[in-house]
Design an enzyme around this catalytic site. Structure first.
Site: not given
Length: 278
Positions: A49, A123
């Site tokens: 990701s 993230k």
């Protein structure tokens, strides 16, 4: 011999290496545990990701010290945070055997390996408390009216075409996060049913600041320059000015009324002068 030099004491027996080894190991473990708890911890990247910034299997070092001094995540930083609730879904338990599992638990306890039991994510922070963030299909991510130039996005990806969002006002004490591999990241965009997709700063473990392993991928993780563009934090900067303006407005109006009243009073007393001045 009377008056002579005193007798020398027996030389101290040097402790053997094998007797000192357990003490050294205990000290080393205590220092490692202290560093892991308060300073730096290693984390392993479990997914794609954050490509291409981070690859699956990379080991990153996370700064856990600055949050102890009240520092909060800033736009552009790559952060590790605990699962806010259901982001990871059902995780599969690994069947690596009791010996390997025991070694991993021991190493994760002192911070040399990530824990298999901790549910953490990594993230990039896109917006912080007080920011307004949005992204339309075919457009860029916009923070406080400023479009972001995001060179870190995975090649071939779009900023948000598969999941447009916003505008969303990020509450104070929370952050909006997105993965660099936008088409392979179940980030804030996909969890808007829970706190509009935002993450509490209390769930943030720390900032990832360097890729430490493998050696050939060693690199730092700086904040991209797009987050330094002028006016990006205008929403927060305008707040004190707005308060000052609201406080000054009644005073300005009051002084204006006094001036008008004074002019009218002088006109009633000396109308000839007022006619001449006009």
């Amino acid at each position: 011999m009377p008056g002579g030099p005193g007798k020398l004491g027996k030389p101290k027996k040097v402790r053997s290496f094998w007797k000192e080894l357990p003490i050294l190991v205990i000290i080393a473990l205590a220092l490692a545990l202290l560093i892991k708890t308060f300073l730096v911890q290693a984390f392993s990247i479990p997914s794609d990701s954050m490509q291409n910034t981070l690859q699956r299997g990379d080991r990153v070092l996370v700064d856990k010290l600055t949050p102890w001094f009240g520092s909060e995540p800033e736009r552009g930083e790559v952060v590790v945070f605990h699962d806010p609730g259901g982001w990871l879904g059902e995780t599969q338990t690994s069947d690596s055997g009791p010996v390997a599992e025991g070694i991993q638990k021991a190493l994760s306890f002192i911070g040399l390996m990530p824990s298999a039991e901790e549910k953490d994510l990594i993230k990039r922070v896109i917006a912080v408390g007080g920011d307004t963030v949005s992204c339309k299909r075919g457009g860029k991510v916009v923070v406080n009216g400023k479009p972001l130039d995001e060179p870190y996005i995975f090649p071939g990806n779009t900023p948000c075409d598969e999941k447009p969002f916003g505008p969303i006002k990020v509450p104070e004490g929370r952050i909006w996060v997105m993965g660099d591999h936008r088409q392979d990241s179940l980030d804030s965009r996909y969890h808007q049913n829970l706190n509009n997709g935002t993450v509490s700063v209390d769930d943030v473990v720390g900032r990832a600041f360097v890729v430490a392993w493998p050696i050939d991928r060693w690199s730092t993780l700086p904040v991209p320059s797009t987050f330094d563009q002028p006016g990006l934090g205008a929403a927060a900067a305008m707040a004190p000015s707005a308060v000052g303006l609201a406080g000054a407005l009644p005073i300005v109006l009051w002084r204006r009324r006094r001036l008008i009243a004074k002019v009218r009073a002088e006109a009633e007393v000396r109308p000839d002068r007022l006619t001449a001045d006009c």
